[in-house]
Scaffold this active site. Structure first.
Site, mmCIF file in Angstrom:
data_model
loop_
_atom_site.group_PDB
_atom_site.id
_atom_site.type_symbol
_atom_site.label_atom_id
_atom_site.label_comp_id
_atom_site.label_asym_id
_atom_site.label_seq_id
_atom_site.Cartn_x
_atom_site.Cartn_y
_atom_site.Cartn_z
ATOM 1 N N GLU A 1 40.665 45.837 41.209
ATOM 2 C CA GLU A 1 41.557 44.869 40.549
ATOM 3 C C GLU A 1 41.983 45.428 39.184
ATOM 4 O OE1 GLU A 1 39.848 40.964 39.990
ATOM 5 O OE2 GLU A 1 41.748 40.092 39.331
ATOM 6 N N HIS B 1 35.384 36.580 33.896
ATOM 7 C CA HIS B 1 36.150 36.832 35.119
ATOM 8 C C HIS B 1 35.230 37.244 36.271
ATOM 9 C CE1 HIS B 1 38.344 39.867 37.639
ATOM 10 N NE2 HIS B 1 39.153 38.848 37.785
ATOM 11 N N GLU C 1 33.596 34.237 37.632
ATOM 12 C CA GLU C 1 34.559 33.506 38.477
ATOM 13 C C GLU C 1 34.524 34.055 39.914
ATOM 14 O OE1 GLU C 1 38.457 34.610 39.949
ATOM 15 O OE2 GLU C 1 38.903 34.423 37.805
ATOM 16 N N HIS C 2 34.555 35.371 40.051
ATOM 17 C CA HIS C 2 34.484 35.966 41.393
ATOM 18 C C HIS C 2 33.178 35.590 42.092
ATOM 19 C CE1 HIS C 2 37.588 39.324 41.956
ATOM 20 N NE2 HIS C 2 37.994 38.647 40.911
#
Lengths: 426, 428
Positions: free
Chosen positions: B143, B68, B71-72
């Protein structure tokens, strides 16, 4: 050809909207009931659609109704509540397969629409009122639904901000109604209210799909025998006045992330010429990932995962939302205020303007790829009594100038800063 | 060579081509749509945390949440942020990481080819720096906290965590504030180089587009990049017991309404292709029969006030794990858990009613048609199916051929006492 092939006609007590398109594999029907938000009716209105979808004279229980829907190749039926400006909207939606994509050729529309009309027009009755066992169940569920707003901290903060901004006005009410009023509702007084809704609400019925061969109007006249409205609705939403004093409200709960919600008044609503400029303003301020809020609060300062603004089209509000660490409250509020000042000073370039206009154009065109989105867009025109074609809208966005955006930005006033923080947080 | 795959009943045609470097490209033209939606997806998700790196000789374990995080970070380049490139070209872009996939996507109503080029090029040109990795930790930290306050998310992850002893599906996709602190530029490159080879990826484009134009663009774009053939990726997963790791978990949170989710861990995962499709559809049909709004169970639970409209159920299975989850907001979380279990038990004992099965089958076919209105559904689900050797467009034929016996045997294999677990969120 128009981007939205929209045909509108009056049909007894309702307005019929037909959108012919071959884009979809299903047909969508949406029925909107519009009435003023008020403390007297808000809770009954929040309950009514759920009672209606729980049983009809022909399908007397939710189970019987759902069984029938499944037989129609899983037609979906849903209800919804919304606040649009000063109005409380009840929505009934149905979506069913177009039989040309199935290995069977029985037409589904007539049957599905019959069932839909049954739900709205022919509820299960006992002694001239609703079935009280249904009403009681739905009262219990409504209480739980109201309570669970608290459990979703973003929704809760939004509700609290609206309450704080409009303490003695209908707009401050939540569409789910008032928990304390639920016990006063029964099968009789709710049925009376239902009759009033059928006679007085402004009703719009939308069909979206491949409908060419079918005489929808005859079907609708037959299935929805509603009385013609006695007076044409002329009510529109009163914009939130711009004279406000900035306020700060803080609350504590046992949570890990602070929810910062800031409410602004813009003085611009859907029917205004400046509405286009408001959209462009909002896009640059916090509407997109190239906006000032996203770039400064998130990308530059790493204060938040989300930092965005959205506008309410009818009351003329702008709401900024961000999830932050408790200790960063002052810093974040300052940065957000600075971004508004930057907008007011015209501190943005042509590239940002053009990028924003392109994105809005994109958003509008994408919205109408979806049947529900299309209806939603058209319905804004009903609520504001200003019908705008999509072409007109796109041109309007295109024509917005730097001066227009500055003018709108100058009007924007901060009303309330709401912060939900952790217990004992500084 | 481009292959044409027509679906006559659905009036759709799919176009497919495998590029020389192994990249699979699919195009589904949608007439009348303004929007074009494209996803570029790697078969790499949060569960892939133990593997042999490209050109490595030994296996490594990487920090939780790294897929993840990657991905950012892929959006950030040395001189710019790719989000901005898309929005200048009139597209909105996004990305998501699931247990088994990382997808990069855009949607637009203009400049399709230019945006497609941006999508393919940015995913294939990573730039990670120490400074930007550190900066991202603050954003992702928020997040993570956002999800930590989300009671639905906590209940869902709680029930999955209960099921598994070791399998990394039990770890939150974004990791924790502590685990992401360990992520470095180097570990990101290791993951990137192992999992982002074109032969591990699928590009899907759906919208008002010309398939030939897209294929020939991708072909020349890929030919200009020097990818060496990559051997199959070695991923490691510890053997899981059929038994769940924990039978029950209660999470006190700042809520007014309790939540109760029950889960069944799939005791024998490992299916792929048509077997998996049949199994997944069978269990989902069974769940509809058991708990759909037309079922007696739903009516009983609703009438007794044990569930409300938040009630939901779902089954999902991937290459080496699977589970079903059922639950709702509720006033009596313990009673609901017990009732759900006994309803499942009762259902498994009895034969399936053919008429009811027929009705649910029709419902599923109708829902599938409805889903095909959505470009997002088509691209994302097709890719998920493809990574499991399944074909999205086989859903209707397989639904049509499933028998009561198929469903009964899938039910017997899936719902077991030892694979059952409960997670509740209760007011503090």
């Amino acid at each position: 050809m128009a981007i939205i092939p929209h045909e509108k006609s009056s049909c007894g007590g309702l307005t019929l909207h037909k959108i012919q398109t071959e884009k979809y594999k299903t047909t969508t029907v949406v029925m909107q009931f519009k009435s003023r938000l008020s403390e007297e009716t808000v809770t009954k209105r929040a309950l009514l659609p759920y009672v209606l979808q729980s049983g009809t004279e022909n399908y007397p229980s939710s189970k019987a109704l759902r069984t029938e829907l499944e037989k129609l190749y899983g037609a979906t039926l849903g209800v919804d509540l919304a606040k649009k400006g000063d109005f409380h909207i009840m929505t009934f939606r149905m979506d069913f397969a177009n039989e040309k994509f199935l290995s069977e050729d029985k037409p589904l529309l007539k049957k599905a629409l019959g069932l839909f009309a049954d739900v709205v027009m022919n509820p299960k009755k006992v002694d001239g009122a609703f079935d009280s066992s249904i009403v009681d169940k739905e009262k219990r569920t409504l209480k739980q639904r109201i309570q669970s707003i608290y459990d979703d901290k973003m929704r809760y903060s939004n509700m609290r901000l609206t309450q704080e901004m409009f303490p003695n006005e209908p707009f401050g009410l939540h569409v789910y109604g008032i928990k304390e009023q639920i016990d006063q509702i029964d099968a009789n007084n709710l049925y009376e209210y239902y009759e009033k809704v059928c006679n007085e609400d402004e009703i719009d019925l939308y069909f979206v799909g491949d409908l060419d061969e079918i005489s929808i109007k005859d079907l609708v006249t037959d299935l929805f025998p509603l009385k013609e409205r006695t007076e044409a609705s002329s009510a529109i939403t009163e914009k939130a006045p711009l004279e406000v004093k900035e306020r700060e409200v803080q609350e504590e709960q046992e949570i890990k992330q602070g929810k910062l919600h800031m409410g602004f008044r813009s003085g611009v609503s859907y029917a205004d010429d400046d509405y286009y400029a408001l959209q462009v303003f909002n896009g640059m301020f916090g509407g997109f990932s190239h906006s000032k809020l996203f770039r400064n609060v998130r990308e530059k300062e790493s204060l938040a995962y989300y930092a965005a603004s959205r506008y309410e089209s009818h009351k003329g509000l702008i709401i900024v939302m961000s999830g932050i660490e408790f200790k960063n409250y002052n810093k974040t509020v300052d940065i957000i205020k600075e971004q508004l000042t930057a907008m007011q000073n015209g501190d943005f370039n042509d590239e940002e303007m053009n990028q924003t206009k392109t994105m809005i154009r994109n958003q509008l065109l994408e919205t109408v790829d979806d049947a529900k989105g299309m209806v939603e867009l058209l319905y804004h025109g009903v609520v504001s009594q200003k019908l705008r074609s999509l072409e007109e809208w796109l041109d309007g966005i295109d024509a917005v100038t730097t001066e227009d955006v500055k003018r709108v930005a100058d009007q924007v006033k901060l009303d309330t800063v709401y912060f939900l923080k952790g217990e004992g947080a500084e | 060579m481009m292959r044409t795959i027509p679906f006559n009943q659905l009036q759709e045609t799919l176009y497919h081509q495998t590029m020389d470097n192994g990249l699979d490209v699919y195009v589904l033209p949608k007439k009348g749509f303004n929007k074009t939606y494209a996803t570029f997806t790697t078969k790499y998700g949060s569960v892939d945390n133990h593997f042999v790196p490209l050109n490595g000789s030994e296996d490594v374990k990487v920090p939780d949440g790294i897929a993840h995080f990657l991905e950012h970070k892929l959006f950030e380049k040395e001189d710019r942020d790719v989000f901005q490139d898309f929005s200048k070209q009139g597209a909105s872009s996004n990305a998501f990481t699931s247990f088994t996939r990382t997808a990069y996507l855009f949607s637009t109503t203009q400049n399709v080819m230019q945006n497609l080029e941006t999508l393919v090029d940015f995913v294939q040109a990573p730039y990670f720096s120490d400074e930007s990795v550190e900066k991202e930790k603050g954003i992702i930290g928020q997040e993570i906290e956002m999800y930590n306050d989300n009671s639905d998310w906590r209940a869902y992850f709680g029930v999955i965590e209960n099921m598994f002893h070791k399998h990394p599906v039990k770890i939150d996709i974004a990791g924790t504030v502590e685990s992401i602190a360990k992520i470095t530029k180097e570990s990101l490159y290791t993951c990137y180089e192992t999992f982002y080879h074109p032969s591990n990826m699928v590009l899907f484009v759906v919208g008002n587009v010309n398939p030939e134009e897209i294929m020939s663009f991708v072909e020349s774009n890929q030919a200009a990049k020097s990818y060496k053939d990559q051997p199959p990726i070695e991923r490691f997963f510890d053997k899981e017991s059929q038994r769940v790791a924990e039978k029950k978990k209660v999470l006190p949170m700042s809520v007014q309404v309790a939540k109760c989710l029950v889960g069944f861990k799939e005791p024998n995962p490992g299916r792929q292709g048509r077997d998996l499709l049949k199994h997944e559809l069978s269990i989902n049909l069974a769940l509809d029969l058991m708990f759909g709004q037309s079922s007696e169970n739903y009516e009983t639970l609703y009438n007794e006030g044990l569930i409300d409209q938040s009630f939901s159920y779902d089954f999902t299975e991937e290459e080496n794990f699977g589970f079903s989850v059922v639950g709702s907001n509720t006033s009596s979380p313990d009673e609901l858990a017990e009732r759900l279990y006994s309803m499942v038990e009762e259902f498994s004992k009895n034969p399936i009613d053919e008429d009811q099965l027929e009705r649910i089958r029709k419902k599923k076919i109708g829902s599938f048609l409805r889903a095909l209105n959505s470009p997002e559904f088509i691209a994302n689900q097709f890719t998920r199916y493809r990574f499991n050797d399944m074909d999205l467009f086989e859903v209707v034929p397989v639904l049509e051929e499933l028998t009561a016996k198929d469903v009964e045997s899938a039910v017997k294999g899936h719902f077991k006492e030892e694979s059952f677990t409960v997670c509740q969120v209760v007011p503090k």
